[in-house]
Motif scaffolding. Sequence first.
Motif, mmCIF file in Angstrom:
data_model
loop_
_atom_site.group_PDB
_atom_site.id
_atom_site.type_symbol
_atom_site.label_atom_id
_atom_site.label_comp_id
_atom_site.label_asym_id
_atom_site.label_seq_id
_atom_site.Cartn_x
_atom_site.Cartn_y
_atom_site.Cartn_z
ATOM 1 N N PRO A 1 5.637 -9.622 -5.255
ATOM 2 C CA PRO A 1 5.863 -9.491 -3.822
ATOM 3 C C PRO A 1 6.964 -10.443 -3.372
ATOM 4 O O PRO A 1 7.156 -11.503 -3.969
ATOM 5 C CB PRO A 1 4.526 -9.870 -3.196
ATOM 6 C CG PRO A 1 3.595 -10.180 -4.296
ATOM 7 C CD PRO A 1 4.317 -10.082 -5.593
ATOM 8 N N VAL B 1 1.050 -9.277 2.325
ATOM 9 C CA VAL B 1 1.162 -8.333 1.199
ATOM 10 C C VAL B 1 -0.033 -7.402 1.197
ATOM 11 O O VAL B 1 0.099 -6.189 1.045
ATOM 12 C CB VAL B 1 1.286 -9.087 -0.150
ATOM 13 C CG1 VAL B 1 1.155 -8.132 -1.322
ATOM 14 C CG2 VAL B 1 2.603 -9.839 -0.215
ATOM 15 N N ALA B 2 -1.238 -7.958 1.393
ATOM 16 C CA ALA B 2 -2.452 -7.142 1.402
ATOM 17 C C ALA B 2 -2.445 -6.166 2.572
ATOM 18 O O ALA B 2 -2.846 -5.002 2.421
ATOM 19 C CB ALA B 2 -3.683 -8.037 1.460
ATOM 20 N N GLU B 3 -1.983 -6.603 3.738
ATOM 21 C CA GLU B 3 -1.915 -5.713 4.908
ATOM 22 C C GLU B 3 -0.927 -4.578 4.683
ATOM 23 O O GLU B 3 -1.184 -3.440 5.057
ATOM 24 C CB GLU B 3 -1.473 -6.506 6.149
ATOM 25 C CG GLU B 3 -2.540 -7.355 6.763
ATOM 26 C CD GLU B 3 -1.994 -8.186 7.916
ATOM 27 O OE1 GLU B 3 -0.902 -7.884 8.433
ATOM 28 O OE2 GLU B 3 -2.681 -9.151 8.297
ATOM 29 N N GLU B 4 0.221 -4.914 4.101
ATOM 30 C CA GLU B 4 1.252 -3.908 3.883
ATOM 31 C C GLU B 4 0.803 -2.862 2.869
ATOM 32 O O GLU B 4 1.114 -1.692 2.986
ATOM 33 C CB GLU B 4 2.542 -4.582 3.413
ATOM 34 C CG GLU B 4 3.701 -3.630 3.322
ATOM 35 C CD GLU B 4 4.982 -4.336 2.982
ATOM 36 O OE1 GLU B 4 5.639 -3.882 2.041
ATOM 37 O OE2 GLU B 4 5.319 -5.337 3.641
ATOM 38 N N GLY B 5 0.075 -3.306 1.851
ATOM 39 C CA GLY B 5 -0.414 -2.380 0.832
ATOM 40 C C GLY B 5 0.718 -1.769 0.034
ATOM 41 O O GLY B 5 1.801 -2.311 -0.072
ATOM 42 N N ARG C 1 4.093 -2.865 -3.044
ATOM 43 C CA ARG C 1 4.364 -4.296 -2.886
ATOM 44 C C ARG C 1 3.106 -5.125 -3.066
ATOM 45 O O ARG C 1 3.185 -6.318 -3.337
ATOM 46 C CB ARG C 1 4.980 -4.571 -1.528
ATOM 47 C CG ARG C 1 6.381 -4.045 -1.423
ATOM 48 C CD ARG C 1 6.912 -4.260 -0.052
ATOM 49 N NE ARG C 1 7.871 -5.354 -0.092
ATOM 50 C CZ ARG C 1 8.563 -5.738 0.966
ATOM 51 N NH1 ARG C 1 8.390 -5.149 2.121
ATOM 52 N NH2 ARG C 1 9.425 -6.719 0.868
ATOM 53 N N ALA C 2 1.945 -4.526 -2.908
ATOM 54 C CA ALA C 2 0.687 -5.253 -3.044
ATOM 55 C C ALA C 2 0.145 -5.198 -4.469
ATOM 56 O O ALA C 2 -0.848 -5.830 -4.769
ATOM 57 C CB ALA C 2 -0.350 -4.695 -2.076
ATOM 58 N N ARG C 3 0.808 -4.425 -5.330
ATOM 59 C CA ARG C 3 0.332 -4.275 -6.705
ATOM 60 C C ARG C 3 1.366 -4.821 -7.681
ATOM 61 O O ARG C 3 2.536 -4.939 -7.355
ATOM 62 C CB ARG C 3 0.092 -2.795 -7.014
ATOM 63 C CG ARG C 3 -0.913 -2.160 -6.093
ATOM 64 C CD ARG C 3 -1.437 -0.833 -6.578
ATOM 65 N NE ARG C 3 -0.520 0.106 -7.129
ATOM 66 C CZ ARG C 3 -0.052 1.190 -6.497
ATOM 67 N NH1 ARG C 3 -0.399 1.418 -5.248
ATOM 68 N NH2 ARG C 3 0.749 2.037 -7.103
#
Length: 140
Positions: A64, A73-77, A80-82
Motif C-alpha cells: 500500500p 487502506v482497509a477502508e479503501e479495500g 490496495r488492501a491486499r
Amino acid sequence: MDPIFRLPANSPLVMTASEDGGLVPLRVPAGWNVIYNQLWVRRLPDGRVRITDSEDLYWARTAPPPWLTAEEVAEEGGLRAREITIDAGWYGRHGFRIAVLDPGWEHERASHATADLDEFVATLETWMRVITVQGKLPES
C-alpha cells in the motif's frame, strides 16, 4: 530449450544487453516491492543474448502507498488492501512463465507462458502496471 535468443533489431532489449551482462531494465511502477530480481542478460559473441535459466528470476509484491494509514487502506479495500505477488521464471522447455498470486500459490489469479523474451518482459511490465495503476488483476 536454452534461454538463448536472437532479438529483433527493434527490440528494446537489444541496446541494453552487453557482453559483460546486466539486469534487464524493467519499468516497475510505484506500489511494488521487488523482493528478488535475477533477470540477468548477457550478449553473446554471435549477437544473441542469454538470460539466466532459473525458475526463480523475479518476485515482487504490492505494498500500500506509505502515506495511507492501515485504516485508510482497509477502508479503501480492493487491490490496495491486499498483497498481490508476481512470480516469474524460466521453465526449461516451456520457456518463461509469469504467475499472479493473490495471496499465495493456492490462489493463482493469472498466468502467462512464452518462449519469447520481449513478450515476457512486456507482459511482466504490463501486468505490474495493470495491478497497481489500474487496480485490476490481469487476465491470462
